[in-house]
Design a protein around this motif. Sequence first.
Motif, PDB file in Angstrom:
ATOM      1  N   ALA B 568      13.734  -0.715   6.993  1.00  0.00           N
ATOM      2  CA  ALA B 568      14.175   0.302   6.031  1.00  0.00           C
ATOM      3  C   ALA B 568      15.610   0.740   6.311  1.00  0.00           C
ATOM      4  CB  ALA B 568      13.240   1.508   6.062  1.00  0.00           C
ATOM      5  N   SER B 569      16.093   0.419   7.489  1.00  0.00           N
ATOM      6  CA  SER B 569      17.501   0.737   7.748  1.00  0.00           C
ATOM      7  C   SER B 569      18.327  -0.540   7.848  1.00  0.00           C
ATOM      8  CB  SER B 569      17.610   1.572   9.028  1.00  0.00           C
ATOM      9  OG  SER B 569      16.971   0.863  10.082  1.00  0.00           O
ATOM     10  N   ASP B 570      17.821  -1.582   7.199  1.00  0.00           N
ATOM     11  CA  ASP B 570      18.525  -2.871   7.189  1.00  0.00           C
ATOM     12  C   ASP B 570      19.854  -2.721   6.441  1.00  0.00           C
ATOM     13  OD1 ASP B 570      17.377  -5.945   7.657  1.00  0.00           O
ATOM     14  OD2 ASP B 570      19.025  -5.816   6.195  1.00  0.00           O
ATOM     15  N   THR B 571      20.762  -3.640   6.688  1.00  0.00           N
ATOM     16  CA  THR B 571      22.049  -3.577   5.978  1.00  0.00           C
ATOM     17  C   THR B 571      21.921  -4.058   4.536  1.00  0.00           C
ATOM     18  OG1 THR B 571      22.523  -5.747   6.893  1.00  0.00           O
ATOM     19  CG2 THR B 571      23.539  -3.846   7.995  1.00  0.00           C
ATOM     20  N   ASP B 572      20.884  -4.894   4.288  1.00  0.00           N
ATOM     21  CA  ASP B 572      20.718  -5.442   2.939  1.00  0.00           C
ATOM     22  C   ASP B 572      19.942  -4.476   2.050  1.00  0.00           C
ATOM     23  OD1 ASP B 572      20.797  -8.347   1.453  1.00  0.00           O
ATOM     24  OD2 ASP B 572      19.037  -7.153   0.879  1.00  0.00           O
ATOM     25  N   MET B 573      20.464  -4.291   0.837  1.00  0.00           N
ATOM     26  CA  MET B 573      19.867  -3.315  -0.075  1.00  0.00           C
ATOM     27  C   MET B 573      18.430  -3.654  -0.439  1.00  0.00           C
ATOM     28  SD  MET B 573      22.415  -1.804  -2.934  1.00  0.00           S
ATOM     29  CE  MET B 573      21.418  -2.452  -4.192  1.00  0.00           C
ATOM     30  N   ASP B 574      18.194  -4.956  -0.758  1.00  0.00           N
ATOM     31  CA  ASP B 574      16.865  -5.369  -1.204  1.00  0.00           C
ATOM     32  C   ASP B 574      15.847  -5.184  -0.080  1.00  0.00           C
ATOM     33  OD1 ASP B 574      17.622  -6.097  -3.763  1.00  0.00           O
ATOM     34  OD2 ASP B 574      18.397  -8.021  -3.040  1.00  0.00           O
ATOM     35  N   VAL B 575      16.255  -5.548   1.131  1.00  0.00           N
ATOM     36  CA  VAL B 575      15.343  -5.411   2.271  1.00  0.00           C
ATOM     37  C   VAL B 575      14.948  -3.944   2.410  1.00  0.00           C
ATOM     38  CG1 VAL B 575      15.063  -5.747   4.736  1.00  0.00           C
ATOM     39  CG2 VAL B 575      16.423  -7.373   3.409  1.00  0.00           C
ATOM     40  N   LYS B 576      15.946  -3.067   2.339  1.00  0.00           N
ATOM     41  CA  LYS B 576      15.688  -1.627   2.439  1.00  0.00           C
ATOM     42  C   LYS B 576      14.674  -1.182   1.392  1.00  0.00           C
ATOM     43  CE  LYS B 576      20.040   0.416   3.805  1.00  0.00           C
ATOM     44  NZ  LYS B 576      21.178   1.134   3.289  1.00  0.00           N
ATOM     45  N   TYR B 577      14.975  -1.623   0.152  1.00  0.00           N
ATOM     46  CA  TYR B 577      14.149  -1.192  -0.968  1.00  0.00           C
ATOM     47  C   TYR B 577      12.685  -1.570  -0.772  1.00  0.00           C
ATOM     48  CZ  TYR B 577      12.079  -1.182  -5.613  1.00  0.00           C
ATOM     49  OH  TYR B 577      11.235  -0.966  -6.664  1.00  0.00           O
ATOM     50  N   PHE B 578      12.467  -2.864  -0.414  1.00  0.00           N
ATOM     51  CA  PHE B 578      11.069  -3.311  -0.296  1.00  0.00           C
ATOM     52  C   PHE B 578      10.389  -2.710   0.926  1.00  0.00           C
ATOM     53  CE2 PHE B 578      12.565  -6.662  -3.207  1.00  0.00           C
ATOM     54  CZ  PHE B 578      11.599  -6.512  -4.194  1.00  0.00           C
ATOM     55  N   ALA B 579      11.172  -2.457   1.982  1.00  0.00           N
ATOM     56  CA  ALA B 579      10.591  -1.833   3.166  1.00  0.00           C
ATOM     57  C   ALA B 579      10.133  -0.422   2.822  1.00  0.00           C
ATOM     58  CB  ALA B 579      11.621  -1.809   4.289  1.00  0.00           C
ATOM     59  N   GLN B 580      10.993   0.297   2.086  1.00  0.00           N
ATOM     60  CA  GLN B 580      10.623   1.661   1.724  1.00  0.00           C
ATOM     61  C   GLN B 580       9.394   1.674   0.815  1.00  0.00           C
ATOM     62  OE1 GLN B 580      14.389   2.914   0.330  1.00  0.00           O
ATOM     63  NE2 GLN B 580      15.031   3.637   2.362  1.00  0.00           N
ATOM     64  N   GLU B 581       9.387   0.709  -0.093  1.00  0.00           N
ATOM     65  CA  GLU B 581       8.233   0.638  -0.982  1.00  0.00           C
ATOM     66  C   GLU B 581       6.955   0.408  -0.181  1.00  0.00           C
ATOM     67  OE1 GLU B 581       8.009  -1.426  -5.203  1.00  0.00           O
ATOM     68  OE2 GLU B 581       7.306  -2.784  -3.637  1.00  0.00           O
ATOM     69  N   ALA B 582       7.015  -0.506   0.781  1.00  0.00           N
ATOM     70  CA  ALA B 582       5.836  -0.809   1.595  1.00  0.00           C
ATOM     71  C   ALA B 582       5.400   0.439   2.362  1.00  0.00           C
ATOM     72  CB  ALA B 582       6.147  -1.951   2.547  1.00  0.00           C
ATOM     73  N   ILE B 583       6.373   1.163   2.913  1.00  0.00           N
ATOM     74  CA  ILE B 583       6.043   2.372   3.677  1.00  0.00           C
ATOM     75  C   ILE B 583       5.294   3.370   2.802  1.00  0.00           C
ATOM     76  CG2 ILE B 583       7.052   4.429   4.773  1.00  0.00           C
ATOM     77  CD1 ILE B 583       9.212   2.542   5.926  1.00  0.00           C
ATOM     78  N   SER B 584       5.791   3.538   1.589  1.00  0.00           N
ATOM     79  CA  SER B 584       5.136   4.543   0.745  1.00  0.00           C
ATOM     80  C   SER B 584       3.766   4.061   0.258  1.00  0.00           C
ATOM     81  CB  SER B 584       6.048   4.955  -0.421  1.00  0.00           C
ATOM     82  OG  SER B 584       6.052   3.937  -1.380  1.00  0.00           O
ATOM     83  N   VAL B 585       3.649   2.758  -0.063  1.00  0.00           N
ATOM     84  CA  VAL B 585       2.352   2.263  -0.535  1.00  0.00           C
ATOM     85  C   VAL B 585       1.314   2.336   0.580  1.00  0.00           C
ATOM     86  CG1 VAL B 585       1.099   0.206  -1.302  1.00  0.00           C
ATOM     87  CG2 VAL B 585       3.276   0.793  -2.351  1.00  0.00           C
ATOM     88  N   LEU B 586       1.752   1.994   1.813  1.00  0.00           N
ATOM     89  CA  LEU B 586       0.795   2.017   2.929  1.00  0.00           C
ATOM     90  C   LEU B 586       0.653   3.419   3.525  1.00  0.00           C
ATOM     91  CD1 LEU B 586       1.899  -1.287   4.699  1.00  0.00           C
ATOM     92  CD2 LEU B 586      -0.117  -0.939   3.273  1.00  0.00           C
ATOM     93  N   ALA B 587       1.373   4.371   2.959  1.00  0.00           N
ATOM     94  CA  ALA B 587       1.327   5.777   3.416  1.00  0.00           C
ATOM     95  C   ALA B 587       1.650   5.896   4.899  1.00  0.00           C
ATOM     96  CB  ALA B 587      -0.028   6.393   3.105  1.00  0.00           C
ATOM     97  N   LEU B 588       2.737   5.272   5.313  1.00  0.00           N
ATOM     98  CA  LEU B 588       3.127   5.305   6.728  1.00  0.00           C
ATOM     99  C   LEU B 588       4.244   6.310   6.986  1.00  0.00           C
ATOM    100  CD1 LEU B 588       3.066   1.497   7.537  1.00  0.00           C
ATOM    101  CD2 LEU B 588       1.397   3.235   8.212  1.00  0.00           C
ATOM    102  N   ALA B 589       4.698   6.974   5.922  1.00  0.00           N
ATOM    103  CA  ALA B 589       5.841   7.878   6.093  1.00  0.00           C
ATOM    104  C   ALA B 589       5.481   9.080   6.965  1.00  0.00           C
ATOM    105  CB  ALA B 589       6.315   8.352   4.727  1.00  0.00           C
TER     106      ALA B 589
END
Lengths: 450, 589
Positions: B568-589
């Motif tokens: 989620a703190s990757d330099t690439d925008m897409d990587v960040k986006y999908f990581a954040q999405e995964a975090i929220s879907v899996l409720a890991l925040a």
Amino acid sequence: MLCAGPGGGSNDVQWCFSQVKGAIDDDVAEADIISTVEFNQSGELLATGDKGGRVVIFQQEQESKNKLQCRGEYNVYSTFQSHEPEFDYLKSLEIEEKINKIRWLPQKNAAHFLLSTNDKTIKLWKISERDKRPEGYNLKEEDGQYRDPNTVTTLRVPVFRPMDLMVEASPRRVFANAHTYHINSISVNSDCETYLSADDLRVNLWHLEITDRSFNIVDIKPANMEDLTEVITAAEFHPNQCNTFVYSSSKGTIRLCDMRAAALCDSHAKLFEEPEDPNNRSFFSEIISSISDVKFSHSGRYMMTRDYLSVKIWDLNMESRPVETYQVHEYLRSKLCSLYENDCIFDKFECCWNGNDSVVMTGSYNNFFRMFDRGYQQDMTLEASRENSKPRSVLKPRKVSTGGKRKKDEISVDSLDFNKKILHTAWHPLDNIIAVATTNNLYIFQDKLN
Amino acid sequence: MAGADGDDSLYPIAVLIDELRNEDVQLRLNSIKKLSTIALALGVERTRTELLPFLTDTIYDEDEVLLALAEQLGNFTMLVGGPEYVHCLLPPLESLATVEETVVRDKAVESLRKISQEHSPVDLEVHFEPLVKRLASGDWFTSRTSACGLFSVCYPRVSSTVKAEIRQHFRTLCSDDTPMVRRAAASKLGEFAKVLELEYVKSDIISLFTALASDEQDSVRLLAVEACVSIATLLPQEDLETLVMPTLRQAAEDKSWRVRYMVADKFSELQKAVGPEITKNDLVPAFQNLLKDCEAEVRAAAANKVKEFCENLPEDNREQIIMTHILPCVKELVSDTNQHVKSALASVIMGLSTILGKDNTIEHLLPLFLAQLKDECPEVRLNIISNLDCVNEVIGIRQLSQSLLPAIVELAEDAKWRVRLAIIEYMPLLAGQLGVEFFDEKLNTLCMAWLIDHVYAIREAATCNLMKLVEKFGAEWAQNTIVPKVLGMANDPNYLHRMTTLFCINALSKACGQEITTKQMLPVVLKMSNDQVANVRFNVAKSLQKIGPILDSNALQTEVKPVLEKLASDTDMDVKYFAQEAISVLALA
């Protein structure tokens, strides 16, 4: 079938004016131009379609039927909007609402059914009468006012009460999306469960109860459209052989197909074609040989075709040439050049048989229409005009002078009005009653009964 | 809200009754469907005197309303007061039996047939039979067609005089002027014959059958073929030859292909009905002709019946008949010009191997199978592949693999990716038919090879194929044969292949279960989060989101969460986006 009484020669029949329908003023609205005329099987109903997509049905008056002097007049029975203008967004094409053809179905119960088609879509309409309506509500008065539900102590079942006769036209089926080109013909099969529809290049077979599927039975589309040399101009089922139909082409040929032989009828069983007369060859030969209408006789033995200048009767058993040829307006042969220039040469005249196949009728210009008596080899030119529209006035035969000196009562070729044309005519299936459509008027004539 | 005399329970019924004539079709339809509630509230007396007369006049309504009404009335006997009053239901059903819509008429006839059983013998003659007569002599063909379906239900239960009348009415309808009525009569001929006494079958039915079978309308003649089956079953064997066969022979050679099609379509039934002797002498040549018919529709219908026909041949000389008469025609059909014919044949041809035995199959049928397996039309190939199991039973898997497998492999490596795609789609089917052992030995390598195909659509289909195979063969098989190979690709130098690993994991994790996913797949996925290609990294995030629900919360918290946080703190925008999405879907925040 009952045949017309005085089936004999046309000299027996004196045609007289009966009715004219439509607006009187000369200013013709495009939408009011009549595009098809058709009697039903009993002749009791007469349907017209127009460029505005409307269908008007006339009904013959019943009560005067007994009077010998005049048979019942036709009065408006039902009017409805059959087709609306549409736009095909994929092809950027406007689809006109104009009714190209109407065909009645054999009557199956108290209601009447007809097929109407524009360029693309065929519709099955039911025309039915209603003379009762239900009365009595539980929770409201007949005028629509609501009752206090607390006052409802007993249940009321509605009852049907007589009311004024109401004629309803309701669309029962829509047969769409099967034609890439413009539909020129529809024809109901004698099996009463199927019908065909033909466009420029294909003929499709439908079941009257199935709208989402049709079978392609003729396809003359060449692989490469640049090789296209002819188009289908009309098609019709045989009146009693369920497996036989014909289609005519712009090259003047008629093909008869047998649906028993194969599912796809691309190869015909018979080809009717008359060898061209080399003396009459001209630049216009192909255009004027194009067949604009084909109709089987009621007996099923003959068929009639109309091309630009003539009507031909073919015996189904003889393919090489027609058994009879009638010149409709031969005097126009010298005028083809100007008729080409004003596009009249592409007019599609229709033709029809009388009830016992002894006389055929077709239209011409100047609001003239022609009848040919087959037995007596006689022909007659009549005019549909407001001038002789006094009830029961006898129509005077007209004559066009062909060169030389013009006799009295003759009209010269040069003074014919080419804007006034009779393309659509219909003959009552049992009686000597005819319906003739001029541009926006429908004339009904009948024979004078003594 | 209880008024002076107001009755709460009446209100809903009152609404239902009023809605019988609502403008909105849907509301009318609802009301009609609850007609039994209305009738119950009105009581049997008022149902008979008020509701039924109203319904009798409602025939102006939309088809769907009328259809529902016709159906309801079939179950109304108790609501009008039981069998004693069942005849009160006849008027509304009679008017429904004359409407122009076939579905409505048919439903009305169905209901009439149903309630005819509830009539006492007396009522049947007093009320029901006159109705049948009225319909049979109605002015319009709609009522006459409906009558055709009612004769057979009343015939067995009426006196012999009435029986004679009924037979007469049926005869009249068989020669009706309109083809619609003749069609209706022809389609009920078999049913009517079944309830008739044998002497009348011979005297009446046969002549009607013969007349209908030579009707001028194709559509009538073809219905007579159906009747032929029922009539033939009713007659003693010795009468068949004289009474039925001339007509059947004529139908099989009818000028109209639609009639011949009908014969082909009903061939197995006809064969059973006429028995082995006539089959041998008459039907075999007729069947040969149908297989060689000039119309493709007829050939296709006949081709469909090849297996059934052969199966039902008399056993004593079945093999000889097939080998000398049927097989030569079948051989021609394999190279038919019409693909529907070929595909109809392909769907049944494998069935011949059980009938002909091992040697004949190898010598005569295998070449045909092979030819069809290489057919240009995918449907033909599919039909062959989906029936491989019956051949397998006869000639054994070894033989099969030697002869057919090369053809399958050839297709699997076809230069056209669409052909490869088609074969992949058959693979699960094939695997099921051939069994796991054979699959491992011969086909597994193929399946794995597709994973590194250069066309994405093939790689995608291959992934999906693996999932289906695991569903078939189980998690244990997956762990031993597939998973190691898939995970091995995670170290491939080509990033596209590394991504395929992730796609496979997405597809397989659910089928493989929690243990394999956690122990074997998850470490690989986590390791790939350090991949230098961003596309791989964001696919890691997507994969984690996918397999997250399968993992236990411990693994999620301790292993997945840190990795996703890092991504989620990757330099690439897409990587960040999908990581954040995964975090929220899996409720890991």
